[in-house]
Write a protein that holds these residues in place. Structure first.
Motif, mmCIF file in Angstrom:
data_model
loop_
_atom_site.group_PDB
_atom_site.id
_atom_site.type_symbol
_atom_site.label_atom_id
_atom_site.label_comp_id
_atom_site.label_asym_id
_atom_site.label_seq_id
_atom_site.Cartn_x
_atom_site.Cartn_y
_atom_site.Cartn_z
ATOM 1 N N LEU A 35 0.824 -1.209 0.000
ATOM 2 C CA LEU A 35 0.000 0.000 0.000
ATOM 3 C C LEU A 35 0.861 1.265 0.000
ATOM 4 O O LEU A 35 0.491 2.264 -0.624
ATOM 5 N N GLU A 36 2.005 1.226 0.695
ATOM 6 C CA GLU A 36 2.880 2.415 0.662
ATOM 7 C C GLU A 36 3.376 2.659 -0.756
ATOM 8 O O GLU A 36 3.462 3.795 -1.216
ATOM 9 N N LEU A 52 0.374 1.931 13.230
ATOM 10 C CA LEU A 52 -0.826 2.720 12.933
ATOM 11 C C LEU A 52 -0.460 4.072 12.311
ATOM 12 O O LEU A 52 -1.223 4.612 11.503
ATOM 13 N N ASP A 53 0.712 4.607 12.687
ATOM 14 C CA ASP A 53 1.129 5.894 12.097
ATOM 15 C C ASP A 53 1.377 5.747 10.591
ATOM 16 O O ASP A 53 0.991 6.614 9.789
ATOM 17 N N GLU A 67 -3.296 6.397 4.339
ATOM 18 C CA GLU A 67 -4.670 6.908 4.200
ATOM 19 C C GLU A 67 -4.648 8.349 3.697
ATOM 20 O O GLU A 67 -5.410 8.724 2.803
ATOM 21 N N LYS A 68 -3.712 9.162 4.263
ATOM 22 C CA LYS A 68 -3.649 10.577 3.876
ATOM 23 C C LYS A 68 -3.242 10.739 2.418
ATOM 24 O O LYS A 68 -3.683 11.644 1.726
ATOM 25 N N SER A 69 -2.341 9.870 1.942
ATOM 26 C CA SER A 69 -1.864 10.082 0.568
ATOM 27 C C SER A 69 -2.657 9.292 -0.488
ATOM 28 O O SER A 69 -2.432 9.465 -1.677
ATOM 29 N N TRP A 70 -3.579 8.438 -0.053
ATOM 30 C CA TRP A 70 -4.375 7.657 -1.023
ATOM 31 C C TRP A 70 -5.304 8.610 -1.780
ATOM 32 O O TRP A 70 -5.927 9.473 -1.177
ATOM 33 N N ASP A 71 -5.402 8.456 -3.092
ATOM 34 C CA ASP A 71 -6.132 9.460 -3.872
ATOM 35 C C ASP A 71 -7.623 9.158 -4.056
ATOM 36 O O ASP A 71 -8.302 9.833 -4.830
ATOM 37 N N PHE A 75 -9.659 2.295 6.995
ATOM 38 C CA PHE A 75 -8.865 1.359 7.789
ATOM 39 C C PHE A 75 -9.741 0.787 8.907
ATOM 40 O O PHE A 75 -10.339 1.543 9.668
ATOM 41 N N ILE A 76 -9.811 -0.535 8.983
ATOM 42 C CA ILE A 76 -10.690 -1.169 9.974
ATOM 43 C C ILE A 76 -9.908 -2.206 10.790
ATOM 44 O O ILE A 76 -9.664 -3.329 10.325
#
Ligand code: FES
Length: 355
Positions: free
Chosen positions: A232-233, A259-260, A266-270, A275-276
Motif C-alpha cells: 500500500l505504501e 498505525l502511524d 490513508e492521507k496520501s491515497w487518492d 482502515f478497519i
C-alpha cells in the motif's frame, strides 16, 4: 562428444501455456527454481512441496519427482498429470499448463551478506528488524526474503516491511513475530542476534498489487501486516483512483502496530481509504469501540459493498485466517483469480516460513 552437444543435452526447456514463455532448466534444478532465476513470476509459496501453490499440469514431456507428489496431491490430480514445479526436475523438454501464470518479469533472487543493525519492539511479541546488505536489493512491494543464520539449520522467510526504492534498498526492514519454540525468533528475542550477521536470499514471492480498476481490499493478520504495508505504501505513491479498505486482524489493542504508517497511507491515497482494525480477544470491559470478532465476519458486515467480480483481495497472515477470508469473499462475489494470498506458515506446518 563436442562441448556444444554436451551442453545441449545437459539442460532441458520448459514451455508454459497459455503464455508461451520458455526457459531452460539445469540438471538437478527444479522447474520453479529455474523459472524464478529467469525472473518469471511462477506461482509458489513454500518452495518445499507442502503448500500446493505451485501445482500445474504436465501437458508433454517427462519429469523427475524431487520428493513424492503424493504427500500433497490427491489421486485424481496425480492421474490428471498435475505436478509441483518446486519438486520437479526435467528428464526431457516439457510443456506445462499454468493458467494463473502472469508474464511479469521479476528481479531474479540473489545471495546477499547482511548485518542486523537495528531491532525495535513493535508489540510484546513482534519486532522490526533492520538488516544492512552488502549491496542494494531490488524487489516488488509484497515480496519476501529468506534469512539464514549460521547457527540455525534452514532458512526463514520474511516479507519486506517497506516500499521498494528505484535505486534498490541497501537496508531492509522486516517484521518478525516471536514463535514459541522457534529457534531463530528465540535467539532474536533473547538478544543473541543483535548486530549479528546473516545470509539473505531474495527477492521471492508473487504477492504484489495487480493492475485493475476495481476496489482493493487488503486483509492483514499479525506480522502479515508487513507485505500489506509495503504494497500500500508503494501504491500510495502513484495515482490509483481505486477505493481501498484495509482490515487488520489482531487479538487485542496491544497487538495493533504501525498505525502511524497506515495513517500516512490513508492521507496520501487518492480515493476513499478505510482502515478497519478488528480485535478477536479484546477484554469485554475495555473501552474499545471498534470492531470485534474475526476478520472474515468483519469483511461481511463492513465491506460487502466493495466486493464484486472486479475487486482484488490481498490477504496475508496465518493459514486459517486466509482460508476463512478467501471463503467469505468468494461467497460474496470475488473471483478466485482476484484473491491473492500470502500464507505465513511456521515450523508446525513442516516449513521454515516466517518463523
Ligand atoms: Fe510448491 Fe509449495 S508446494 S511452492
Amino acid at each position: 562428444m563436442s562441448l556444444f552437444r554436451f551442453l545441449k543435452s545437459s539442460s532441458n526447456r520448459v514451455t508454459i501455456n497459455p503464455s508461451g514463455v520458455s526457459f531452460s532448466v539445469k540438471p538437478g534444478q527444479s522447474i520453479l527454481e529455474a523459472g524464478l532465476a529467469a525472473g518469471y513470476a511462477m506461482p509458489h509459496s513454500c518452495t518445499v512441496g507442502t503448500c500446493g501453490t505451485c501445482k500445474c499440469k504436465l501437458q508433454q514431456g517427462r519429469i523427475r519427482e524431487l520428493s513424492n507428489f503424493a504427500y500433497i496431491l490427491n489421486g485424481q490430480e496425480l492421474k490428471d498429470g498435475v505436478i509441483l514445479t518446486c519438486q520437479a526436475a526435467l528428464k526431457s523438454d516439457v510443456t506445462l499448463s499454468v493458467p494463473d501464470f502472469e508474464i511479469k518479469k521479476l528481479t531474479p533472487p540473489e545471495d546477499f551478506d547482511g548485518q542486523i543493525v537495528a531491532i525495535e519492539d513493535l508489540t510484546h511479541d513482534t519486532k522490526r528488524v533492520r538488516i544492512k546488505l552488502d549491496r542494494p536489493i531490488h524487489f516488488d512491494a509484497g515480496q519476501y526474503v529468506q534469512i539464514h543464520h549460521e547457527a540455525i539449520y534452514g532458512a526463514r522467510s520474511y516479507s519486506f516491511a517497506m516500499a521498494p526504492k528505484d535505486a534498490g534498498c541497501r537496508e531492509i526492514d522486516l517484521f518478525i513475530r516471536h514463535v514459541p519454540g522457534g529457534e531463530f525468533t528465540g535467539m532474536l528475542f533473547d538478544g543473541k542476534l543483535d548486530q549479528g550477521t546473516v545470509k539473505v536470499h531474495g527477492p521471492a514471492g508473487n504477492f504484489w498489487l495487480r493492475e485493475g480498476l476495481g476496489p482493493i481490499v487488503c486483509v492483514a493478520g499479525g506480522s502479515g501486516l508487513a507485505p500489506i504495508v509495503s504494497l500500500l505504501e508503494q501504491a500510495a505513491k502513484s495515482s490509483q483512483g481505486r477505493p481501498c479498505v484495509m482490515f487488520f486482524g489482531a487479538r487485542t489493542r496491544e497487538d495493533l502496530y504501525c498505525l502511524d504508517r497506515i495513517n500516512e497511507i490513508e492521507k496520501s491515497w487518492d480515493s476513499p481509504f478505510k482502515f478497519i482494525p478488528v480485535l478477536s480477544n479484546e477484554p469485554e470491559d475495555s473501552d474499545w469501540t471498534g470492531m470485534r470478532g474475526f476478520v472474515n465476519s468483519a469483511i461481511e458486515s463492513a465491506a460487502s459493498q466493495y466486493l464484486s467480480g472486479e475487486t482484488q483481495v490481498y490477504v496475508c497472515g496465518p493459514p486459517p485466517m486466509i482460508d476463512a477470508v478467501s471463503e467469505t469473499v468468494g461467497a460474496l462475489g470475488v473471483t478466485a483469480n482476484n484473491i491473492h494470498a500470502d500464507k505465513f506458515l511456521d515450523a508446525s506446518h513442516g516449513l521454515s516460513r516466517h518463523n
